[in-house]
Design an enzyme around this catalytic site. Structure first.
Site, mmCIF file in Angstrom:
data_model
loop_
_atom_site.group_PDB
_atom_site.id
_atom_site.type_symbol
_atom_site.label_atom_id
_atom_site.label_comp_id
_atom_site.label_asym_id
_atom_site.label_seq_id
_atom_site.Cartn_x
_atom_site.Cartn_y
_atom_site.Cartn_z
ATOM 1 N N ASP A 121 0.848 -1.191 0.000
ATOM 2 C CA ASP A 121 0.000 0.000 0.000
ATOM 3 C C ASP A 121 0.883 1.240 0.000
ATOM 4 O O ASP A 121 1.831 1.322 0.777
ATOM 5 C CB ASP A 121 -0.885 0.027 1.251
ATOM 6 C CG ASP A 121 -2.049 -0.951 1.136
ATOM 7 O OD1 ASP A 121 -2.229 -1.528 0.045
ATOM 8 O OD2 ASP A 121 -2.759 -1.151 2.129
ATOM 9 N N ASP A 181 -13.792 -7.391 -5.309
ATOM 10 C CA ASP A 181 -14.026 -7.608 -3.877
ATOM 11 C C ASP A 181 -15.400 -8.248 -3.749
ATOM 12 O O ASP A 181 -16.392 -7.683 -4.217
ATOM 13 C CB ASP A 181 -14.053 -6.277 -3.110
ATOM 14 C CG ASP A 181 -12.701 -5.578 -3.125
ATOM 15 O OD1 ASP A 181 -11.672 -6.275 -3.227
ATOM 16 O OD2 ASP A 181 -12.676 -4.329 -3.041
#
Lengths: 195, 262
Positions: B22, B141
């Site tokens: 990230d 997702d």
């Protein structure tokens, strides 16, 4: 040493520029026929679609320039496929250095297309490879392949064997991406620059 | 001979291990705590570290919200491209074709799109037509509802959609996606393993590679994702960043389990 990289409308060309730079050589990225002819080594990279890329090469005259090169030339991925006779991708006649047509992988269960990721090279027979590179892993991304033929100098297994590398006279080519294949790939580029 | 053995004979393509990083304001954030790093948040240094450890690819996710942060992310992509010699994917904040073009120009090998693809599925067609399927990773997702169905979610899992997992993955493939990256919201961060049944359903329905994401806690979980889940690649974040699983040890383990790895 002057290393020229053929500049044209393909993706991924800058990765090759970076890879040569990491070897300590500043390459020139050019579509100028004279600069390409004068260079010690020429790299013809490419990610893209065969038919549209061939049209571009013909329009710019780069097709004739590349065919006429006499120093060591390295075609990478689409660059390799365009050095072949014909491609099933867009059913287009290509440069014809290697007298073999490019085929599409046929889909069977358990065999994903594109052939994407790290696979092994074997049956190596070219100074393009260093000693002990048999079964090394290199990075591939492609949906079309060159069958094994008289010019094959490395093979890879993916639902049967295909040409991972080709050589004829001063023309060398890899289906895989040496510029993205870690230290193994750097070594192959280094070997090419030493030809 | 079992089906798995036959397919392995035909196919020695290595299963890929992918650490996910990230990035905020050009720096890697969240739980990266290695010793001996001049700058623990430096994406280039971390990328090189993982590449040396045997990572097969890298994923950098931009979690910056600001416009200024996005610019910094592109600069980071340029630095990674110049210095890291394995493929890398970038994602986060990609909404239109011009975002894709900017990141590919900066040197990314692939882009990962998620909510933007659900909102505007035609974006997949546009990316494939302009840059080729091989650059287009569609991230999904999804969450298993009580009735057993897997439902796709938007905005990092906050908003449910009408879309079902397999149906959407097949549509993404038909539109030109080159890979599917599937994260189970029920498994992500829990470290109880990947959602192998759903992964296998995806693998059976698709002819493009599937990347398993979310749920890895042990080395066995990776083995299960490849064997039971038939995944082509497995992505993880914290188990790598915290050094709970070392990539070289993971690969050595997978080799002993007859999983083809590099």
């Amino acid at each position: 040493m002057q290393v020229a990289i053929v500049k044209y409308n393909a993706g991924n060309i800058h990765s090759v520029v970076h890879a040569i730079r990491r070897l300590g050589i500043e390459p020139i990225l050019t579509d100028d026929p004279t600069l390409l002819q004068q260079a010690d080594k020429v790299i013809f990279p490419g990610v893209g679609e065969a038919a549209t890329t061939m049209q571009y090469l013909q329009k710019t005259g780069l097709d004739k320039v590349i065919k006429g090169l006499t120093q060591p030339v390295l075609g990478i991925c689409l660059g390799m496929q365009l050095l072949c006779k014909h491609s099933e991708e867009g059913h287009v006649d290509a440069l014809g250095i290697f007298d073999i047509p490019v085929k599409k992988f046929s889909w069977v269960k358990g065999i994903k297309i594109p052939h994407m990721g790290w696979n092994q090279i074997g049956q190596l027979k070219s100074p393009l490879f260093a000693k002990n590179q048999e079964n090394d892993y290199v990075y591939f991304v492609h949906s079309y392949y060159v069958p094994v033929c008289e010019h094959t100098v490395a093979t890879t297994q993916y639902n049967g064997a295909f040409s991972a590398a080709l050589n004829k006279n001063n023309f060398y080519a890899t289906q895989f991406h040496p510029e993205k294949s870690g230290d193994v790939g750097s070594l192959i580029l280094e070997q090419f620059l030493q030809l | 001979m079992s089906e798995a053995n036959i397919s392995q004979q035909k196919n020695m393509l290595a299963k890929r291990i992918i650490p996910c990083l990230d990035v905020k304001d050009g720096k890697v954030v969240k739980g990266v705590n290695f010793v001996n790093f001049r700058d623990a948040g430096d994406p280039v240094e971390l990328g090189a570290f993982y590449s040396k450890a045997g990572a097969d690819e890298l994923v950098f996710l931009d979690i910056t919200a600001s416009h200024e942060g996005r610019k910094t992310f592109v600069e980071m992509v340029e630095k990674v491209a110049a210095n890291v010699n394995i493929p890398f994917t970038v994602g986060g904040g990609i909404n239109e074709l011009s975002d894709v073009e900017r990141l590919l120009k900066a040197g990314a090998d692939k882009v990962s799109i998620n909510s933007a693809a659900l909102r505007n599925p035609d974006l997949i067609n546009q990316i494939a037509a302009n840059f080729g399927s091989q650059v287009c990773v569609v991230a999904i997702d999804a969450k298993q509802e009580e009735n057993g169905e897997w439902v796709c979610y938007l905005n990092g899992g906050r908003i449910p959609t009408e879309r079902k997992l397999v149906e959407w993955a097949v549509e993404a493939q038909e539109r030109g996606a080159g890979e599917i990256l599937f994260t189970s919201m029920s498994h992500d961060g829990v470290k109880t393993g990947y959602p192998n049944e759903a992964l296998a359903a995806l693998a059976d329905a698709l002819r493009i590679p599937v990347i398993a994401s979310g749920g890895a806690g042990t080395m066995e979980h990776f083995k299960d994702a490849f064997e039971k889940g038939k995944a082509d690649a497995a992505l993880a974040a914290s188990v790598f960043h915290f050094g709970e699983i070392k990539i070289d040890e993971l690969k050595a383990y997978l080799k002993t389990q007859n999983i083809p790895v590099r």
